[in-house]
Design a protein around this motif. Structure first.
Motif, PDB file in Angstrom:
ATOM      1  N   TYR A   1     -97.569 -11.581 -79.575  1.00  0.00           N
ATOM      2  CA  TYR A   1     -96.844 -12.453 -78.660  1.00  0.00           C
ATOM      3  C   TYR A   1     -97.575 -12.536 -77.324  1.00  0.00           C
ATOM      4  O   TYR A   1     -97.811 -11.517 -76.666  1.00  0.00           O
ATOM      5  CB  TYR A   1     -95.427 -11.933 -78.449  1.00  0.00           C
ATOM      6  CG  TYR A   1     -94.613 -12.768 -77.484  1.00  0.00           C
ATOM      7  CD1 TYR A   1     -94.151 -14.037 -77.840  1.00  0.00           C
ATOM      8  CD2 TYR A   1     -94.307 -12.291 -76.214  1.00  0.00           C
ATOM      9  CE1 TYR A   1     -93.413 -14.803 -76.958  1.00  0.00           C
ATOM     10  CE2 TYR A   1     -93.565 -13.053 -75.326  1.00  0.00           C
ATOM     11  CZ  TYR A   1     -93.121 -14.304 -75.697  1.00  0.00           C
ATOM     12  OH  TYR A   1     -92.400 -15.062 -74.821  1.00  0.00           O
ATOM     13  N   ILE A   2     -97.952 -13.750 -76.936  1.00  0.00           N
ATOM     14  CA  ILE A   2     -98.717 -13.956 -75.704  1.00  0.00           C
ATOM     15  C   ILE A   2     -97.952 -14.844 -74.722  1.00  0.00           C
ATOM     16  O   ILE A   2     -98.540 -15.474 -73.856  1.00  0.00           O
ATOM     17  CB  ILE A   2    -100.096 -14.576 -76.009  1.00  0.00           C
ATOM     18  CG1 ILE A   2     -99.940 -15.893 -76.785  1.00  0.00           C
ATOM     19  CG2 ILE A   2    -100.979 -13.597 -76.782  1.00  0.00           C
ATOM     20  CD1 ILE A   2    -101.242 -16.640 -77.000  1.00  0.00           C
ATOM     21  N   GLY A   3     -96.630 -14.887 -74.856  1.00  0.00           N
ATOM     22  CA  GLY A   3     -95.814 -15.763 -74.022  1.00  0.00           C
ATOM     23  C   GLY A   3     -95.528 -15.197 -72.644  1.00  0.00           C
ATOM     24  O   GLY A   3     -95.777 -14.027 -72.348  1.00  0.00           O
ATOM     25  N   LYS A   4     -94.952 -16.022 -71.801  1.00  0.00           N
ATOM     26  CA  LYS A   4     -94.617 -15.646 -70.428  1.00  0.00           C
ATOM     27  C   LYS A   4     -93.327 -14.851 -70.369  1.00  0.00           C
ATOM     28  O   LYS A   4     -93.206 -13.886 -69.608  1.00  0.00           O
ATOM     29  CB  LYS A   4     -94.489 -16.910 -69.567  1.00  0.00           C
ATOM     30  CG  LYS A   4     -94.172 -16.642 -68.102  1.00  0.00           C
ATOM     31  CD  LYS A   4     -94.136 -17.929 -67.309  1.00  0.00           C
ATOM     32  CE  LYS A   4     -93.869 -17.663 -65.833  1.00  0.00           C
ATOM     33  NZ  LYS A   4     -93.839 -18.928 -65.036  1.00  0.00           N
ATOM     34  N   ASP A   5     -92.331 -15.248 -71.153  1.00  0.00           N
ATOM     35  CA  ASP A   5     -91.035 -14.585 -71.134  1.00  0.00           C
ATOM     36  C   ASP A   5     -91.052 -13.308 -71.967  1.00  0.00           C
ATOM     37  O   ASP A   5     -91.974 -13.067 -72.740  1.00  0.00           O
ATOM     38  CB  ASP A   5     -89.955 -15.527 -71.671  1.00  0.00           C
ATOM     39  CG  ASP A   5     -89.841 -16.806 -70.853  1.00  0.00           C
ATOM     40  OD1 ASP A   5     -90.015 -16.716 -69.615  1.00  0.00           O
ATOM     41  OD2 ASP A   5     -89.609 -17.877 -71.441  1.00  0.00           O
ATOM     42  N   ASN A   6     -90.017 -12.499 -71.802  1.00  0.00           N
ATOM     43  CA  ASN A   6     -89.884 -11.308 -72.629  1.00  0.00           C
ATOM     44  C   ASN A   6     -89.646 -11.701 -74.085  1.00  0.00           C
ATOM     45  O   ASN A   6     -89.125 -12.781 -74.367  1.00  0.00           O
ATOM     46  CB  ASN A   6     -88.721 -10.446 -72.134  1.00  0.00           C
ATOM     47  CG  ASN A   6     -89.001  -9.834 -70.769  1.00  0.00           C
ATOM     48  OD1 ASN A   6     -90.138  -9.479 -70.460  1.00  0.00           O
ATOM     49  ND2 ASN A   6     -87.971  -9.710 -69.953  1.00  0.00           N
ATOM     50  N   VAL A   7     -90.014 -10.812 -74.984  1.00  0.00           N
ATOM     51  CA  VAL A   7     -89.805 -11.077 -76.407  1.00  0.00           C
ATOM     52  C   VAL A   7     -88.310 -11.073 -76.719  1.00  0.00           C
ATOM     53  O   VAL A   7     -87.593 -10.132 -76.372  1.00  0.00           O
ATOM     54  CB  VAL A   7     -90.506 -10.015 -77.280  1.00  0.00           C
ATOM     55  CG1 VAL A   7     -90.179 -10.240 -78.750  1.00  0.00           C
ATOM     56  CG2 VAL A   7     -92.013 -10.072 -77.075  1.00  0.00           C
ATOM     57  N   LYS A   8     -87.865 -12.146 -77.364  1.00  0.00           N
ATOM     58  CA  LYS A   8     -86.460 -12.256 -77.750  1.00  0.00           C
ATOM     59  C   LYS A   8     -86.318 -12.520 -79.246  1.00  0.00           C
ATOM     60  O   LYS A   8     -85.242 -12.871 -79.718  1.00  0.00           O
ATOM     61  CB  LYS A   8     -85.797 -13.392 -76.963  1.00  0.00           C
ATOM     62  CG  LYS A   8     -85.850 -13.199 -75.450  1.00  0.00           C
ATOM     63  CD  LYS A   8     -85.330 -14.427 -74.716  1.00  0.00           C
ATOM     64  CE  LYS A   8     -85.485 -14.260 -73.221  1.00  0.00           C
ATOM     65  NZ  LYS A   8     -85.068 -15.481 -72.480  1.00  0.00           N
ATOM     66  N   MET A   9     -87.396 -12.345 -79.977  1.00  0.00           N
ATOM     67  CA  MET A   9     -87.399 -12.607 -81.411  1.00  0.00           C
ATOM     68  C   MET A   9     -87.102 -11.330 -82.187  1.00  0.00           C
ATOM     69  O   MET A   9     -87.551 -10.254 -81.804  1.00  0.00           O
ATOM     70  CB  MET A   9     -88.761 -13.154 -81.855  1.00  0.00           C
ATOM     71  CG  MET A   9     -89.176 -14.451 -81.209  1.00  0.00           C
ATOM     72  SD  MET A   9     -90.835 -14.959 -81.750  1.00  0.00           S
ATOM     73  CE  MET A   9     -91.867 -13.751 -80.891  1.00  0.00           C
ATOM     74  N   ALA A  10     -86.383 -11.481 -83.275  1.00  0.00           N
ATOM     75  CA  ALA A  10     -86.169 -10.351 -84.183  1.00  0.00           C
ATOM     76  C   ALA A  10     -87.430 -10.127 -85.007  1.00  0.00           C
ATOM     77  O   ALA A  10     -88.224 -11.042 -85.213  1.00  0.00           O
ATOM     78  CB  ALA A  10     -84.978 -10.630 -85.098  1.00  0.00           C
ATOM     79  N   ASN A  11     -87.619  -8.901 -85.452  1.00  0.00           N
ATOM     80  CA  ASN A  11     -88.779  -8.596 -86.305  1.00  0.00           C
ATOM     81  C   ASN A  11     -88.356  -8.130 -87.692  1.00  0.00           C
ATOM     82  O   ASN A  11     -89.082  -7.418 -88.374  1.00  0.00           O
ATOM     83  CB  ASN A  11     -89.646  -7.523 -85.648  1.00  0.00           C
ATOM     84  CG  ASN A  11     -88.965  -6.154 -85.642  1.00  0.00           C
ATOM     85  OD1 ASN A  11     -87.739  -6.076 -85.627  1.00  0.00           O
ATOM     86  ND2 ASN A  11     -89.747  -5.087 -85.634  1.00  0.00           N
TER      87      ASN A  11
END
Length: 283
Positions: A99-109
């Motif tokens: 994950y290289i996004g600006k926001d915090n990770v909000k995705m389930a794994n």
């Protein structure tokens, strides 16, 4: 007027895979072959990176997806990719979302359900947030290809220092003990990726000197993206980072493409210059 270069994650990360697998994954592996899988039956898209590797657990398919935005459907995508890999190559997939996004990770794994012993699912994969990697954990190592990711790392420090943090990243790249051509490629990628988290005016201010110093337009990655990646699709988020508003840059690129024999119609589409303007450059 805005100018957009259409590139894929593969164009940016193709040279980084060994460092990514060694540093982020911590795998003891030997890379055997790249598996170019198009998930035609699923989403008609190419996988980002899949490699057949030998590990201490036998042959596996290391599957890396690069994600610049949170996607609530990511677990479903990854599970479908997992099944496709196993079906086509008969290999167990080791899957990672970088994950290289600006926001915090909000995705389930993970995905799971339990309807009893004969009807259950317990599926998981790794998500690695580049923003959680400390600047000091990478600078000073010999994972030089990862220096392109420095602008996306160390989220807390990055947000606190802002422009100064980006300047620090550029200085670190300048000090890499590699030849100038390799530094050009790393710098160009860092400039592109900076667009995910920094404003365009900050990027141009910080990178302007080093771009002139390294003559970035001569880098192999720059040429590849301009010459070969033009008709590819770009991931959301990165697109914002490579929009160039100055007309003079569009003209500069148009001149280069003309010299290389590219069709005027295609140049007009890439640079968003009028055909009449491009024809004037020939004279």
């Amino acid at each position: 007027m805005s100018q957009k270069y259409d590139i894929t994650m593969k164009n940016i990360f193709s040279d980084m895979t060994d460092d990514i697998m060694s540093y982020f994954l911590g795998l003891q592996y030997t890379k055997i072959d790249e598996l170019n899988i198009e998930f035609a039956r699923i989403e008609r898209r190419d996988s980002d990176m899949i490699f057949k590797c030998t590990t201490d657990k036998g042959n596996v398919a290391v599957h890396i997806e690069f994600q610049s935005e949170n996607d609530g459907k990511m677990p479903y995508r990854m599970l479908r990719y997992s099944m496709e890999i196993m079906e086509k190559h008969n290999l167990l997939p080791y899957q990672i979302v970088l994950y290289i996004g600006k926001d915090n990770v909000k995705m389930a794994n993970s995905l799971s359900y339990d309807f009893g012993e004969q009807n259950t699912l317990d599926y998981k994969y790794r998500i690695i947030n580049v923003g959680n990697i400390k600047y000091t954990d990478v600078v000073g190592t010999d994972y030089y290809d990862l220096y392109s990711l420095l602008p996306l790392m160390d989220q807390n420090r990055r947000e606190k220092e802002g422009e100064k943090y980006l300047e620090r990243c550029v200085e670190a790249i300048k000090d890499i003990p590699l030849d100038i051509n390799k530094k050009k490629d790393i710098t160009f990628k860092a400039e592109i990726l900076s667009g995910i988290v920094f404003k365009r005016e900050v990027i141009e201010k910080v990178f302007s000197e080093v771009v002139r110093m390294f003559r970035i337009e001569e880098s192999e990655t720059y040429k590849m993206i301009i010459e070969k990646g033009i008709e590819k699709g770009i991931e959301k988020g990165i697109e914002k980072g490579i929009e160039k508003g100055e007309k003079e840059k569009s003209i500069k690129i148009a001149k280069k493409l003309l010299e290389e024999g590219m069709d005027i119609d295609k140049i007009a589409k890439i640079t968003e210059l009028a055909k009449e303007e491009i024809k004037k450059l020939i004279n």
